[in-house]
Design an enzyme around this catalytic site. Structure first.
Site, mmCIF file in Angstrom:
data_model
loop_
_atom_site.group_PDB
_atom_site.id
_atom_site.type_symbol
_atom_site.label_atom_id
_atom_site.label_comp_id
_atom_site.label_asym_id
_atom_site.label_seq_id
_atom_site.Cartn_x
_atom_site.Cartn_y
_atom_site.Cartn_z
ATOM 1 N N LYS A 190 0.692 -1.250 -0.090
ATOM 2 C CA LYS A 190 -0.077 0.159 0.205
ATOM 3 C C LYS A 190 1.043 1.221 0.046
ATOM 4 O O LYS A 190 0.619 2.158 -0.705
ATOM 5 C CB LYS A 190 -0.777 -0.006 1.354
ATOM 6 C CG LYS A 190 -1.427 1.278 1.630
ATOM 7 C CD LYS A 190 -2.680 1.600 0.513
ATOM 8 C CE LYS A 190 -3.028 3.136 0.647
ATOM 9 N NZ LYS A 190 -4.363 3.334 0.175
ATOM 10 N N CYS A 237 -3.846 10.442 1.294
ATOM 11 C CA CYS A 237 -3.135 9.500 0.771
ATOM 12 C C CYS A 237 -1.962 9.647 0.331
ATOM 13 O O CYS A 237 -0.939 9.481 1.175
ATOM 14 C CB CYS A 237 -3.870 8.694 -0.087
ATOM 15 S SG CYS A 237 -5.737 8.548 0.367
HETATM 16 N N1 SAJ Z 1 -2.071 14.566 -8.664
HETATM 17 C C1 SAJ Z 1 -1.240 15.479 -9.568
HETATM 18 N N2 SAJ Z 1 -0.926 14.924 -10.810
HETATM 19 C C2 SAJ Z 1 -1.212 13.908 -11.457
HETATM 20 C C3 SAJ Z 1 -2.167 13.135 -10.430
HETATM 21 C C4 SAJ Z 1 -2.517 13.458 -9.200
HETATM 22 O O1 SAJ Z 1 -0.729 16.561 -9.163
HETATM 23 O O2 SAJ Z 1 -1.015 13.398 -12.298
HETATM 24 C C5 SAJ Z 1 -2.494 15.135 -7.475
HETATM 25 C C6 SAJ Z 1 -4.059 15.262 -7.175
HETATM 26 O O3 SAJ Z 1 -4.418 16.483 -7.938
HETATM 27 C C7 SAJ Z 1 -4.043 15.202 -5.710
HETATM 28 C C8 SAJ Z 1 -3.166 14.285 -5.434
HETATM 29 O O4 SAJ Z 1 -2.062 14.201 -6.505
HETATM 30 O O5 SAJ Z 1 -3.956 16.551 -5.188
HETATM 31 C C9 SAJ Z 1 -3.535 12.855 -5.335
HETATM 32 O O6 SAJ Z 1 -4.732 12.548 -6.181
HETATM 33 P P1 SAJ Z 1 -4.735 10.945 -6.952
HETATM 34 O O7 SAJ Z 1 -5.743 11.035 -7.788
HETATM 35 O O8 SAJ Z 1 -3.306 10.660 -7.237
HETATM 36 O O9 SAJ Z 1 -4.735 9.947 -5.740
HETATM 37 P P2 SAJ Z 1 -6.000 9.885 -4.227
HETATM 38 O O10 SAJ Z 1 -5.361 10.449 -3.167
HETATM 39 O O11 SAJ Z 1 -7.191 10.464 -4.669
HETATM 40 O O12 SAJ Z 1 -5.946 8.456 -4.064
HETATM 41 C C10 SAJ Z 1 -4.712 7.752 -4.257
HETATM 42 C C11 SAJ Z 1 -4.970 6.309 -5.164
HETATM 43 N N3 SAJ Z 1 -3.314 5.637 -5.201
HETATM 44 C C12 SAJ Z 1 -3.014 5.788 -6.475
HETATM 45 O O13 SAJ Z 1 -3.291 5.862 -7.286
HETATM 46 C C13 SAJ Z 1 -1.780 4.981 -6.235
HETATM 47 C C14 SAJ Z 1 -5.911 5.354 -4.613
HETATM 48 O O14 SAJ Z 1 -5.901 4.360 -5.498
HETATM 49 C C15 SAJ Z 1 -5.601 4.943 -2.931
HETATM 50 O O15 SAJ Z 1 -6.680 4.235 -2.566
HETATM 51 C C16 SAJ Z 1 -5.702 6.355 -2.066
HETATM 52 O O16 SAJ Z 1 -4.657 7.174 -2.754
HETATM 53 C C17 SAJ Z 1 -5.723 6.099 -0.873
HETATM 54 O O17 SAJ Z 1 -6.520 5.983 0.004
HETATM 55 O O18 SAJ Z 1 -4.357 5.633 -0.376
#
Ligand code: SAJ
Length: 426
Positions: free
Chosen positions: A205, A259
């Site tokens: 995780k 996360c």
């Molecule tokens: N973000 C960027 N650039 C990107 C992708 C995301 O700046 O290309 C930013 C988003 O705007 C946000 C942050 O990153 O601020 C996180 O967003 P996210 O969509 O990447 O992830 P979370 O936090 O919503 O969910 C993550 C997911 N993990 C992965 O994709 C590896 C999800 O599957 C997990 O269940 C979740 O964390 C968790 O609960 O740990």
């Protein structure tokens, strides 16, 4: 192993969907939250968090009579702990909710029960911390009760779909525990179920979210480099991603949510001497709001008494979750640097924050602004028509930090268009 009743501890973004989903699959579920307000509001049929489709599943679970809510755990065949693991200001994990949840089970734990920890936790939490707490019941782990770690890995905004379809990792303290976990989750999960040991699944995780954090950090650093060299980073990324083995993520105002911006710290805290890359990536992402503030300052010449309309405060598009949101940090820093900040967050119009004047419509936000700053790519924002926006505002400049808008459309509508990682207009 067969399950007829479960008790889910923690009714937040993960616990409530999980509890409701089991309840719609003919399992008697008691959802437990120590916040009496949450329990009361669910009893009144209100869902306290926004997640597409969740209200419908909760309603169905309650209507079927399979979902009860309570402030205390009750006896059940299995217990799922889904409480938050925040971190302190000094980036140390706060496991107090996990410990309290485990303590709360001690009195109702019975021979043959299965306990699953879902909360994101540092390596060894299940074996070294949760197990001894549960053994205060007088029962022996592995002999009298089963124990496993199974991380939630769903994406906010798509929780209900991913809860069912994602692959599920179940790490037992022994094989019987992992297998019992599989029997439990296969009631709701259609994706592959992978069995391993408890510490491996804790590590999996953290590795997933750390991998994403490091990759976003490099995208953010690329946005700074592109800015320096006068290159459009979005075009450069698109071209680089045509390479079959390259998949660069998107830069933005920073990394938020509970996360990705938190989990890598669990590694850094547990083993600081061997995790410099993870630590640096965290620092790059944590400093991206400053980079955006500098960019806005540059675009406006100065921030003193400038009216900035901020669009979006959530940590990412189309969610109402503002935890660790870099957008809030940007807005607050603009205020500290002398700007007058008006923000519109359609998913949380009632949000309050020092120095941020919240409004509940787009036109109120942009009306008298000097600049419009797009911080979150909500669907409602990236579908804005540039010509209509022009008619609503006296702002001459729009600043897009998420590549949500088309430069041509906004320039044709008469705006000066500034975009993160694309210095063409400064
Ligand atoms: N973000 C960027 N650039 C990107 C992708 C995301 O700046 O290309 C930013 C988003 O705007 C946000 C942050 O990153 O601020 C996180 O967003 P996210 O969509 O990447 O992830 P979370 O936090 O919503 O969910 C993550 C997911 N993990 C992965 O994709 C590896 C999800 O599957 C997990 O269940 C979740 O964390 C968790 O609960 O740990």
């Amino acid at each position: 192993m067969e399950f007829h009743s479960i008790c889910v501890i923690g009714l937040g973004y993960i616990g409530l969907p999980t509890a409701s989903m089991f309840a719609t699959h003919e399992i008697r579920v008691t959802g437990v939250d120590n916040n009496a307000e949450v329990v009361k509001s669910l009893e009144a049929g209100k869902v306290h968090i926004y997640e597409p489709g969740l209200k419908e599943v909760v309603d169905e679970a309650i209507n079927r009579g399979n979902l009860k809510v309570s402030v205390k755990p009750v006896e059940a065949d299995a217990f799922i702990i889904a409480v938050p693991t925040p971190f302190y200001g000094d980036k140390k994990a706060d496991l107090s909710y996990v410990y309290a949840a485990a303590e709360s089970i001690v009195k109702v734990l019975k021979k043959g029960n299965l306990v699953i920890l879902e909360s994101t936790s540092p390596p060894l939490t299940t074996v070294e911390h949760v197990l001894p707490i549960l053994e205060k019941s007088g029962l022996k782990a592995g002999k009298d009760f089963l124990l496993a770690y199974s991380p939630e890995r769903v994406l906010p905004g798509q929780i209900l779909k991913e809860l069912v379809e994602n692959a599920r990792v179940i790490g037992g303290i022994d094989t019987a525990s992992a297998e019992a976990g599989r029997d439990l989750y296969k009631i709701i999960v259609k994706g592959e179920i992978i069995l391993t040991d408890a510490t491996t699944s804790e590590m999996v995780k953290l590795m997933e979210n750390t991998y994403r954090d490091v990759n976003i950090a490099i995208a953010n650093e690329f946005s700074r480099l592109a800015d320096r060299f006068g290159v459009d980073v979005w075009e450069a990324i698109q071209i680089a991603n045509r390479h079959p083995r390259v998949k660069i993520l998107n830069p933005g105002p920073g990394v938020g949510g509970h996360c990705i911006s938190v989990d890598p710290w669990f590694f850094v805290e547990a083993a600081p001497d061997i995790s410099p890359l993870i630590h640096t990536a965290r620092n790059v992402n944590d400093s991206q709001p400053d980079f955006v503030v500098t960019m806005v300052n540059k675009a406006l010449g100065s921030l003193i008494q400038k009216k900035v309309a901020v669009l979006g405060l959530a940590f990412k598009p189309d969610v109402d979750d503002l935890r660790e949101s870099p957008a809030i940090e940007v807005a607050h820093k603009l205020h500290l640097m002398g700007a007058s900040v008006t923000a519109f967050e359609p998913f949380k119009p009632d949000f309050k924050h020092e120095g941020i004047n919240m409004v509940s419509t787009l036109s109120e936000a942009v009306n008298s602004a000097d600049a419009i700053l797009l911080l979150v790519n909500h669907t409602q924002f990236h579908t804005i028509n540039a010509v209509e926006l022009r008619a609503m505002t006296k702002a001459k400049v729009v600043i897009d930090t998420v590549n949500g808008w088309n430069r041509g459309d906004f320039e044709t509508a008469g705006f000066r268009f500034v975009r993160l990682g694309d210095q063409k207009n400064i």
